[in-house]
Motif scaffolding. Structure first.
Motif, mmCIF file in Angstrom:
data_model
loop_
_atom_site.group_PDB
_atom_site.id
_atom_site.type_symbol
_atom_site.label_atom_id
_atom_site.label_comp_id
_atom_site.label_asym_id
_atom_site.label_seq_id
_atom_site.Cartn_x
_atom_site.Cartn_y
_atom_site.Cartn_z
ATOM 1 N N ARG A 65 7.615 2.602 3.263
ATOM 2 C CA ARG A 65 7.425 3.199 4.584
ATOM 3 C C ARG A 65 8.752 3.691 5.142
ATOM 4 O O ARG A 65 9.781 3.038 4.998
ATOM 5 C CB ARG A 65 6.812 2.186 5.550
ATOM 6 N N ASP A 67 10.379 5.714 8.744
ATOM 7 C CA ASP A 67 10.251 6.316 10.069
ATOM 8 C C ASP A 67 11.146 7.548 10.101
ATOM 9 O O ASP A 67 12.370 7.449 10.079
ATOM 10 C CB ASP A 67 10.678 5.313 11.154
ATOM 11 N N ASP A 201 1.547 12.191 10.533
ATOM 12 C CA ASP A 201 2.313 11.369 9.604
ATOM 13 C C ASP A 201 2.212 11.984 8.216
ATOM 14 O O ASP A 201 1.535 12.995 8.031
ATOM 15 C CB ASP A 201 1.820 9.921 9.599
ATOM 16 N N THR A 308 5.237 6.631 2.488
ATOM 17 C CA THR A 308 4.560 7.103 3.686
ATOM 18 C C THR A 308 5.467 7.067 4.904
ATOM 19 O O THR A 308 6.554 6.484 4.885
ATOM 20 C CB THR A 308 3.316 6.232 4.003
ATOM 21 N N ASP A 310 5.905 5.763 8.915
ATOM 22 C CA ASP A 310 5.820 4.398 9.432
ATOM 23 C C ASP A 310 4.416 4.043 9.906
ATOM 24 O O ASP A 310 3.940 2.935 9.686
ATOM 25 C CB ASP A 310 6.823 4.233 10.585
ATOM 26 N N GLY A 313 1.541 4.119 6.978
ATOM 27 C CA GLY A 313 1.842 3.162 5.933
ATOM 28 C C GLY A 313 1.535 1.725 6.292
ATOM 29 O O GLY A 313 1.702 0.834 5.459
ATOM 30 N N GLN A 314 1.091 1.465 7.507
ATOM 31 C CA GLN A 314 0.709 0.114 7.897
ATOM 32 C C GLN A 314 -0.754 -0.113 7.509
ATOM 33 O O GLN A 314 -1.641 0.636 7.920
ATOM 34 C CB GLN A 314 0.903 -0.089 9.392
#
Length: 412
Positions: A65, A67, A201, A308, A310, A313-314
């Protein structure tokens, strides 16, 4: 007192003692049994919780992940209502995810192309409607001539703006140091500048790991319209229904030679869309959400291939999107290619491209080439449920007549 009376009294007392001892023993046995049952149940709960926790940790740990908000700058399109992407993706807001297929070429893997290094061979905008009733996936040809904005680099420097450059060079420019996140961010900026669509995203899928995803489904049934024999893609297939394993599916996604067409990226896009549609059909048909071992195998293989942003990707956010789309049918998943005009060996967006981008920005259905069934759409979609004062230019309507040649439905 007679002796026999004393004896009887002692016998009665002894019998009473033995009865009490037996009752106490049974009580202890029942208590021990309850203790063992409770201990066993607690052990099962702890085992399941630990296993689930480890599974969650493993799956989340598979995903790289990043950001990239600070890499996108301030000059970005916004939603008409000013709202941010939803924290709860099951309700209310459309979702635009930029999906890139990353193909890293090395000197040990020359057969798939001439250019070494990191690049994005496939780029798609996946639009999930606000009411979660449809998914639209639009491919942007890698050979599209576009302007690429200046992009940040990990050392604090910036790339120079590019004009009339090949679209897929944005990923290579941003990722020139080998950092996938910077390559994705540069592509993200380029897509927003090209389309005006606010991207929420990104997901980068490693083509090499794509094999494991297909293998986790035990292969993908697919109709092959003509024999394929391409040594560069290490692919040899007979015509007709086939169950492609991971290696064959990857070769089919990459193949350019030994098939009909001009060997260009444009001719390859339709095959990639057919393949993605086949994977979606297979994932829906095997009821992954109710088959825990198969679901874990699929998720474990899938997440290992991902880099991915942030938010997406969670795992809870991924699960939220998947849950909200659990009732979707294959014909509600639609694939299209950006409308284009030829510019020599390259392409440029055509006048119909802006109509497509406007419909996506307004969360209206777009004209599609195929659906998740692998067939062309058979009905024309409405342009809007609620007319607006500003309507986009109309795209050429898709035909309402089914194709004369239908693709056979392939099963295992």
């Amino acid at each position: 007192m007679p002796r026999h009376a004393v004896t009887l009294s002692r016998l009665a007392h002894a019998a009473s003692g033995r009865l009490l001892a037996a009752r106490h023993a049974r009580s202890l046995a029942r208590h021990e049994m309850r203790r063992r049952i409770l201990t066993g149940a607690l052990g099962v709960v702890v085992f399941l919780a630990t296993t689930m926790g480890m599974a969650y940790s493993n799956l989340q740990g598979n995903i790289g992940r990043h950001d990239v908000d600070d890499l996108l700058g301030d000059d970005r399109p916004t939603r008409d209502d000013g709202q941010e992407p939803p924290d709860d993706p099951q309700q209310g807001e459309p979702l635009n995810i930029l999906v890139m297929g990353s193909d890293v070429r090395t000197e040990d893997d020359p057969d798939y192309g001439e250019t070494l290094g990191m690049r994005s061979d496939t780029t798609m905008i996946a639009h999930v409607s606000a009411d979660r009733s449809r998914v639209e996936v639009v491919s942007i040809p890698r050979d599209t001539l576009v302007d690429i904005p200046s992009c940040q680099l990990p050392d604090g420097g910036e790339t120079a703006e590019q004009y009339d450059a090949m679209f897929n060079s944005a990923f290579a420019l941003g990722g020139q140091t080998g950092d996938v996140a910077y390559g994705a961010a540069c592509t993200w900026k380029t897509v927003e500048a090209l389309t005006g669509i606010p991207i929420d995203d990104f997901v980068v899928v490693d083509f090499a790991g794509f094999e494991a995803v297909v293998d986790a489904l035990d292969g993908v049934p697919m109709y092959i319209p003509e024999p394929i024999d391409d040594q560069r893609a290490d692919l040899s297939l007979e015509a007709g229904c086939q169950v492609l394993n991971g290696h064959e599916a990857l070769g089919y996604a990459r193949v350019r030679y030994g098939v009909s067409g001009d060997g260009s990226d444009i001719s390859r896009i339709s095959r990639q869309q057919q393949l993605v549609a086949a994977i979606a059909r297979e994932a829906l048909s095997v009821h992954l959400l109710t088959n825990v071992p198969a679901l874990y195998r699929f998720l474990d293989a899938s997440t290992k291939t991902l880099t991915t942003g942030d938010w997406v990707g969670q795992l809870p956010n991924m699960a939220g999107v998947a849950t909200s789309l659990r009732g979707i049918e294959p014909d509600e998943i639609r694939f299209a290619t950006m409308p284009f005009d030829w510019a020599g060996a390259r392409v440029v967006p055509s006048s119909d491209a802006e109509a497509m981008w406007e419909n996506m920005r307004a969360d209206r259905p777009i004209d599609a080439d195929i659906t998740g069934t692998g067939e062309e759409p058979t009905t024309e979609e409405p342009t809007s449920e609620e007319p607006t004062s500003e309507e986009p230019t109309t795209q050429e309507p898709t035909t309402e007549e089914p194709s004369e040649e239908t693709t056979p439905e392939c099963t295992r």
